[in-house]
Design an enzyme around this catalytic site. Structure first.
Site, short mmCIF file in Angstrom:
data_model
loop_
_atom_site.label_atom_id
_atom_site.label_comp_id
_atom_site.label_asym_id
_atom_site.label_seq_id
_atom_site.Cartn_x
_atom_site.Cartn_y
_atom_site.Cartn_z
N ASP A 1 0.78 -1.07 -0.19
CA ASP A 1 0.34 -0.04 0.05
C ASP A 1 0.51 1.24 0.37
O ASP A 1 1.70 1.51 0.48
CB ASP A 1 -0.77 -0.04 1.41
CG ASP A 1 -1.13 -1.36 1.23
OD1 ASP A 1 -2.69 -1.59 0.53
OD2 ASP A 1 -1.76 -2.18 1.71
N GLY A 2 0.75 2.44 -0.52
CA GLY A 2 1.19 3.76 -0.58
C GLY A 2 1.19 4.11 -1.80
O GLY A 2 1.67 5.35 -2.24
N HIS B 1 3.24 3.72 -8.91
CA HIS B 1 3.43 1.62 -9.39
C HIS B 1 4.30 2.00 -9.37
O HIS B 1 4.70 0.67 -9.70
CB HIS B 1 2.41 2.29 -10.44
CG HIS B 1 0.35 1.43 -9.57
ND1 HIS B 1 0.16 1.09 -8.31
CD2 HIS B 1 -0.75 2.60 -9.99
CE1 HIS B 1 -1.19 1.52 -7.76
NE2 HIS B 1 -1.35 2.55 -9.12
N SER C 1 -9.31 -8.74 -6.29
CA SER C 1 -10.13 -9.40 -7.05
C SER C 1 -11.25 -8.22 -7.47
O SER C 1 -12.06 -7.82 -8.24
CB SER C 1 -10.95 -10.33 -7.44
OG SER C 1 -11.55 -10.66 -6.06
N LEU D 1 14.33 -19.14 -3.26
CA LEU D 1 13.44 -18.39 -2.88
C LEU D 1 11.51 -18.52 -3.63
O LEU D 1 11.92 -18.64 -5.00
CB LEU D 1 13.15 -17.35 -3.17
CG LEU D 1 11.93 -16.01 -2.84
CD1 LEU D 1 11.65 -16.18 -1.29
CD2 LEU D 1 11.87 -14.00 -3.29
N ARG E 1 -6.29 -3.22 8.10
CA ARG E 1 -6.97 -4.06 7.67
C ARG E 1 -6.27 -5.46 6.98
O ARG E 1 -5.67 -4.94 6.09
CB ARG E 1 -8.02 -3.25 6.80
CG ARG E 1 -7.89 -2.49 5.37
CD ARG E 1 -9.04 -2.08 4.38
NE ARG E 1 -8.67 -1.07 3.73
CZ ARG E 1 -7.67 -0.21 3.46
NH1 ARG E 1 -8.14 0.43 4.39
NH2 ARG E 1 -7.51 0.68 2.10
N GLU F 1 1.60 -13.16 12.30
CA GLU F 1 1.63 -12.62 13.26
C GLU F 1 1.72 -10.88 12.25
O GLU F 1 1.77 -10.94 10.91
CB GLU F 1 3.04 -11.87 13.99
CG GLU F 1 3.02 -13.09 14.64
CD GLU F 1 2.48 -13.14 15.91
OE1 GLU F 1 2.37 -11.87 16.45
OE2 GLU F 1 1.67 -13.69 17.06
#
Length: 222
Positions: free
Chosen positions: A2-3, A19, A48, A113, A176, A189
């Protein structure tokens, strides 16, 4: 992650600039993750619900995804990164699906990874698809309804191959879950940072893991 929009707005830049800066943050984090002991890293790249955004922004995001996969897949492969996807990603445009399939195939044998990108993903949709798979197995006689348990559900999720996440990170202060890994995050966590995603880097990731190391995980046992 986010951000991106806020990062661009602070600099009086268009959202696409945020972006693009976010893609650079992805590169930094993916490069740092193995050295910090991370085995599976899941990035919520396109939900979605993101289809509700303006059409030009959605188009820009899809273009960035194409660019990232094309430009990064050889380096990911060379660095031992396996690229995987969750969500209804096969419903994306056919040329993009083919590009993603090729990237999966190229990196399938890597084990340094696992980078999982959630594309056209939503936790509610994932659970609904798992429920439909269970119903189909019961209807076909492959499964007794009375035998359905948590393991049976987990085996039909997009993430069945990987362990549940230890940490769920939210950048830019968001508090959230946003329909992300709803089932899998039951005992994860949560770490929240005010850092905007385009500013995120290896040091910020190390800080998240240091915070995680202070947590006492009980899994409901006491």
């Amino acid at each position: 992650m986010d951000g991106n929009g806020r990062w661009a707005k602070q600099r009086r830049l268009p959202r696409i600039a945020g972006h693009r800066a976010g893609v650079e943050a992805v590169r930094r984090v993916v490069e740092a993750a193995p050295g910090l002991g991370i085995e599976v890293l899941t990035l919520y790249a396109f939900s979605s619900e993101n289809w509700k955004r303006p059409a030009d922004e959605v188009s820009d995001l899809m273009g960035l995804l194409r660019h990232y996969v094309r430009s990064e897949v050889k380096d990911l492969h060379r660095n031992g990164v396996r690229l995987e996807f969750i969500g209804n990603w096969r419903a994306l445009q056919p040329d993009l699906v083919a590009l993603l399939e090729d990237a999966r195939a190229l990196t399938a044998g890597n084990d340094r990874l696992t980078l999982v990108m959630a594309l056209n993903y939503g936790g509610h949709d994932e659970l609904a698809r798992a429920a439909r798979a269970l119903a189909a197995d019961v209807a076909a006689g492959r499964l007794e309804a009375s035998s359905i348990d948590a393991s049976a559900v987990a085996a039909r999720l997009d993430t069945a191959e990987w362990p549940a996440p230890d940490v769920v990170l939210r950048t830019s202060g968001e508090m959230r879950l946003s329909n992300f890994l709803l089932w899998q995050s039951a005992y994860a966590e949560f770490v929240v940072t005010e850092t905007l995603w385009p500013d995120f880097d290896a040091a910020a990731l190390a800080s998240v893991l240091a915070e995680f190391a202070t947590r006492e995980r009980r899994f409901g046992g006491r």
